[in-house]
Design a protein around this motif. Structure first.
Motif, short mmCIF file in Angstrom:
data_model
loop_
_atom_site.label_atom_id
_atom_site.label_comp_id
_atom_site.label_asym_id
_atom_site.label_seq_id
_atom_site.Cartn_x
_atom_site.Cartn_y
_atom_site.Cartn_z
N GLY A 22 0.67 -1.32 -0.52
CA GLY A 22 0.24 0.06 -0.15
C GLY A 22 0.82 1.44 0.03
O GLY A 22 0.46 2.22 -0.56
N ILE A 23 2.25 1.18 0.45
CA ILE A 23 2.84 2.53 0.37
C ILE A 23 3.85 2.36 -0.72
O ILE A 23 4.55 3.42 -1.00
CB ILE A 23 3.58 2.52 1.52
N TYR A 24 4.39 1.14 -1.13
CA TYR A 24 5.86 0.91 -1.65
C TYR A 24 5.19 0.16 -3.53
O TYR A 24 6.11 0.37 -4.11
CB TYR A 24 7.08 0.03 -1.39
N GLY A 25 4.16 0.01 -3.72
CA GLY A 25 3.57 -0.62 -4.48
C GLY A 25 3.94 -2.33 -4.44
O GLY A 25 4.35 -3.16 -3.44
N ALA A 26 2.98 -2.64 -5.17
CA ALA A 26 3.18 -4.02 -6.21
C ALA A 26 4.37 -4.69 -6.67
O ALA A 26 4.74 -6.26 -7.09
CB ALA A 26 2.22 -4.75 -6.56
N THR A 27 4.74 -4.26 -7.41
CA THR A 27 5.98 -4.42 -8.09
C THR A 27 7.68 -4.94 -7.47
O THR A 27 8.08 -3.78 -6.39
CB THR A 27 7.33 -3.15 -9.12
N SER A 28 7.96 -5.27 -7.98
CA SER A 28 9.34 -5.72 -7.42
C SER A 28 10.57 -5.51 -7.41
O SER A 28 10.43 -5.13 -8.31
CB SER A 28 9.95 -7.32 -7.29
N LEU A 102 9.92 5.34 -3.94
CA LEU A 102 8.43 5.07 -4.16
C LEU A 102 7.50 6.35 -3.86
O LEU A 102 6.41 5.94 -4.64
CB LEU A 102 8.90 3.54 -3.51
N SER A 103 7.69 6.21 -2.66
CA SER A 103 6.32 6.80 -1.96
C SER A 103 7.06 8.25 -1.72
O SER A 103 7.89 8.58 -1.91
CB SER A 103 6.07 6.40 -0.69
N ASN A 104 6.02 8.62 -1.34
CA ASN A 104 6.24 10.24 -1.34
C ASN A 104 6.50 10.41 0.56
O ASN A 104 6.02 10.73 1.29
CB ASN A 104 4.40 11.52 -1.52
N ILE A 105 7.99 10.91 0.34
CA ILE A 105 8.17 11.27 1.74
C ILE A 105 7.23 12.12 2.85
O ILE A 105 7.92 12.47 4.27
CB ILE A 105 9.87 11.42 2.08
N HIS A 106 7.59 13.66 1.98
CA HIS A 106 6.85 14.54 2.14
C HIS A 106 5.57 14.44 2.49
O HIS A 106 5.14 15.04 3.86
CB HIS A 106 6.56 15.30 1.33
N LYS A 107 4.38 13.05 2.38
CA LYS A 107 3.56 12.97 2.83
C LYS A 107 3.38 12.32 4.45
O LYS A 107 1.70 11.24 4.82
CB LYS A 107 2.55 12.81 1.98
N ARG A 108 4.56 11.54 4.54
CA ARG A 108 4.68 9.64 5.29
C ARG A 108 5.05 11.12 6.81
O ARG A 108 5.53 12.18 7.15
CB ARG A 108 5.24 9.20 5.06
#
Length: 150
Positions: A22-28, A102-108
């Motif tokens: 949900g944070i980093y996606g499903a792609t390996s 991968l994630s938006n570090i500013h929304k975390r």
């Protein structure tokens, strides 16, 4: 001679596709590498795609890139927020670096809002998931081509 771009990946990225999709996606990470190899071929560059959970090994690879590569795409993962050693290594090699998350570090969490790599990178891409690596590769290739014209 074909330009070499190092794509360096930090801790826990070997768990992509399994770890918090949900944070980093499903792609390996292997899927991201395949995307990068395809884009690199299109751009006429080659890549060294590496991952480590160990800060010192990442420092070694940054230094190696300084001798062998034209630039670096770097997802230092959690080390972004803690590693002065990685910042020093990037500064020492004086290569163009595009930082990727991968994630938006500013929304975390607030501790993720600061990166030691950002001040020594030519750009930062965050929040675009796996595509961020492709965007970073295209941006870095464009930067290198523009620099060669100057």
């Amino acid at each position: 001679m074909t330009q070499v771009i190092y794509v360096l990946n930090g801790p826990n990225l070997n768990l992509l596709g399994q770890r918090e999709p949900g944070i980093y996606g499903a792609t390996s990470l292997e899927g991201i590498e395949a995307m990068c190899l395809s884009k690199a071929s299109e751009l006429g560059v080659s890549i060294e795609f590496l991952q480590s959970n160990h800060e010192g090994e990442l420092v070694d690879w940054v230094q190696e890139a300084g001798r062998r590569a034209a630039g670096i795409i770097f997802n230092p993962a959690a080390y972004s927020h803690t590693s002065v050693a990685l910042q020093d290594a990037v500064r020492a090699v004086a290569l163009p670096v595009v930082e990727v998350h991968l994630s938006n570090i500013h929304k975390r969490e607030s501790f993720r809002h600061h990166s030691f790599i950002s001040p020594v990178a030519i750009g930062v891409i965050c929040g675009l998931g796996a595509f961020g690596y492709v965007a970073a590769l295209e941006a870095l290739s464009n930067h290198l081509n523009e620099a060669a014209k100057a």
